[in-house]
Design an enzyme around this catalytic site. Structure first.
Site, mmCIF file in Angstrom:
data_model
loop_
_atom_site.group_PDB
_atom_site.id
_atom_site.type_symbol
_atom_site.label_atom_id
_atom_site.label_comp_id
_atom_site.label_asym_id
_atom_site.label_seq_id
_atom_site.Cartn_x
_atom_site.Cartn_y
_atom_site.Cartn_z
ATOM 1 N N ASP A 151 10.107 3.640 -0.080
ATOM 2 C CA ASP A 151 8.875 4.407 0.131
ATOM 3 C C ASP A 151 9.036 5.373 1.294
ATOM 4 O OD1 ASP A 151 6.282 5.224 -0.209
ATOM 5 O OD2 ASP A 151 5.447 3.637 1.050
ATOM 6 N N ASP A 164 6.450 11.968 -1.431
ATOM 7 C CA ASP A 164 6.194 10.532 -1.382
ATOM 8 C C ASP A 164 6.914 9.777 -2.494
ATOM 9 O OD1 ASP A 164 5.283 8.030 -1.000
ATOM 10 O OD2 ASP A 164 3.169 8.472 -1.334
#
Ligand SMILES: *[C@@H]1O[C@H](CO)[C@@H](O)[C@H](O)[C@H]1NC(C)=O
Ligand SMILES: *[C@@H]1O[C@H](CO)[C@@H](O)[C@H](O)[C@H]1NC(C)=O
Ligand SMILES: *[C@@H]1O[C@H](CO)[C@@H](O)[C@H](O)[C@H]1NC(C)=O
Ligand SMILES: *[C@@H]1O[C@H](CO)[C@@H](O)[C@H](O)[C@H]1NC(C)=O
Ligand SMILES: *[C@@H]1O[C@H](CO)[C@@H](O)[C@H](O)[C@H]1NC(C)=O
Ligand SMILES: *[C@@H]1O[C@H](CO)[C@@H](O)[C@H](O)[C@H]1NC(C)=O
Length: 412
Positions: free
Chosen positions: A101, A282
């Site tokens: 992430d 992201d």
């Protein structure tokens, strides 16, 4: 009818400054999630959107490494909705599967396999917690030795969840975003920052460059070890030169993440979709999220569905309109990155993995849930990163992009 989300759930991750929100007091497992009806009610676009909305409500250290030059490649697995990697923790190490992430910076485990304490485990005495749109975790902050392939760091901050929910078939998260995203996650030391493995590796002289690079690729399988996360530099075999760097955006709230400015146009005529605006990169968001009005402009020009498909939450496009679909162009700095028609659709071989119809064509664009001009007008998620190489130069406060052998792939 709900999609089989528990097997492919997107873990939507963000950092919020908040006290622990404990939803459930047992270790996470699949039956618990089903029973709680927690993830199954949300479609992937809904989960992605929840993440973007949380970001709209929020707030690197540079150190000197002095050792031999070192760049480490770490394999990452494309699980269609998220990328995971194996991280060894402790001495001797136990392996954990963590989500890659860039939209959060806490690294933690304990969602599935219990933490195995060894002689390198140190309890910091701090509590740690995060609340996500799709779940949460809380527990104790440790430091330990972490190994990612041959990249080792010691005294790495590591959350050990005693309670977590919303994480399917993974042990936790490898947070690679700006370390400031960890502020507010510890208690009682709420002002503290937890360095990421990139920061720790650089501080310890294991990495000579304070940067991390991500190579994702499209997939047609539900599990495919086709990604590489490179610490301390980049891997030239994974992209086409040149790499173009731009500074991180100064616009809030995108600036608290890995934020950039970009312009989006459609087709050879340069039809405007989004004028120069801020948003984020992201890896922990599956889709390409656009501000509501921006998405509508896109759907109108391409002839996509007016409403998302109720089964999957994805917008669709007819075969005839797909046949006419032109490229999107993402202009970042002075470079226009071509995002082909094929890149704009969900891999058809994975339609059933999102609860969809094998013969429908699903678009990978989704609604961010707010109008443009908020300072967070897009989220270039995992499907976008599958087409471009990405370098996060933490030290310089810059990000770099390059095309790859997969930028024009037609596998979807
Ligand atoms: C899950 O929640 C929805 C409402 O959000 C409800 O309609 C549905 O029946 C619930 N399913 C189960 C299995 O409890
Ligand atoms: C991180 O937060 C601290 C404290 O709020 C601030 O002084 C610093 O400038 C921030 N660093 C970055 C890179 O934003
Ligand atoms: C842990 O992962 C490493 C690197 O992927 C691998 O070499 C090792 O065999 C794994 N250990 C176990 C016990 O699975
Ligand atoms: C920690 O345990 C490992 C493996 O059991 C051992 O090799 C190492 O010497 C130990 N370290 C310390 C400081 O005791
Ligand atoms: C990382 O640790 C492993 C053993 O856990 C060792 O084999 C490897 O050489 C180490 N790598 C570096 C760069 O220190
Ligand atoms: C980035 O976009 C924001 C709007 O989201 C704008 O206010 C700002 O001026 C832009 N910055 C640059 C350097 O273009």
């Amino acid at each position: 009818m709900l999609p089989v989300l528990p097997l492919f759930v997107l873990t939507v991750i963000l950092s919020v400054v908040s006290k622990p929100v404990v939803i459930r007091d047992s270790q996470f497992n699949l039956p618990v999630v089903r029973k709680l009806n927690f993830t199954g009610e949300s479609t992937i676009p809904e989960l992605d959107r929840a993440r973007s909305q949380s970001i709209l409500k929020r707030p690197t250290r540079i150190v000197h490494g002095d050792a031999a030059r070192a760049v480490f490649d770490v394999a990452a697995t494309n699980e269609a909705l998220q990328y995971v990697t194996s991280v060894g923790v402790g001495t001797p190490p136990t392996n954990y599967t963590l989500i890659v992430d860039t939209g959060s910076a806490n690294t933690w485990l304990g969602a599935m396999k219990p933490y195995v304490r060894t002689n390198s485990s140190v309890d910091t005495g701090q509590q740690v917690s995060m609340t996500y749109p799709s779940g949460s975790f809380s527990g104790e902050e440790f430091t330990d030795r972490l190994s990612l392939g041959s990249f080792n760091v010691t005294v790495q901050g590591l959350g050990v969840a005693s309670r977590s929910i919303g994480f399917e078939n993974v042990d936790g998260v490898l947070g690679l975003g700006p370390a400031n995203l960890t502020i507010g996650t510890l208690f009682p030391d709420t002002e503290a920052t937890i360095p990421t493995v990139t920061d720790t590796g650089f501080a310890q002289g294991v990495l000579t460059a304070h940067e991390v690079s991500i190579s994702f690729q499209p997939t047609t399988e539900e599990v495919n070890v086709n990604g590489v996360v490179t610490f301390g530099g980049n891997n030239p075999s994974r992209f086409n030169n040149p790499i173009s760097f731009v500074p991180l955006t100064a616009t809030s709230p995108s600036k608290d993440f890995i934020g950039i400015n970009q312009t989006i146009t459609y087709g050879t005529s340069g039809f405007p979709i989004l004028a120069n605006a801020a948003g984020i990169i992201d890896a922990g968001t599956t889709l390409l999220l656009l501000a509501t009005d921006t998405l509508q402009r896109y759907l109108t020009v391409v002839g996509g569905s007016n409403e998302p498909d109720p089964e999957t939450g994805f917008y669709t496009i007819s075969p005839a309109n797909f046949a006419r679909l032109q490229s999107l162009f993402f202009t970042i700095g002075d470079t226009a990155y071509e995002f082909t028609a094929n890149a704009q659709i969900w891999p058809r071989s994975l339609n059933t993995a999102i609860g969809g119809n094998p013969n429908t064509i699903y678009l990978i664009t989704a609604d961010l849930g707010t109008r443009s001009g908020s300072g967070l007008d897009f989220m270039n998620g995992m499907v976008w990163l599958e087409r471009f190489y990405f370098i996060y130069d933490v030290g310089a406060g810059e990000v770099g992009f390059a095309t790859t052998p997969f930028t024009h792939a037609t596998t979807n």
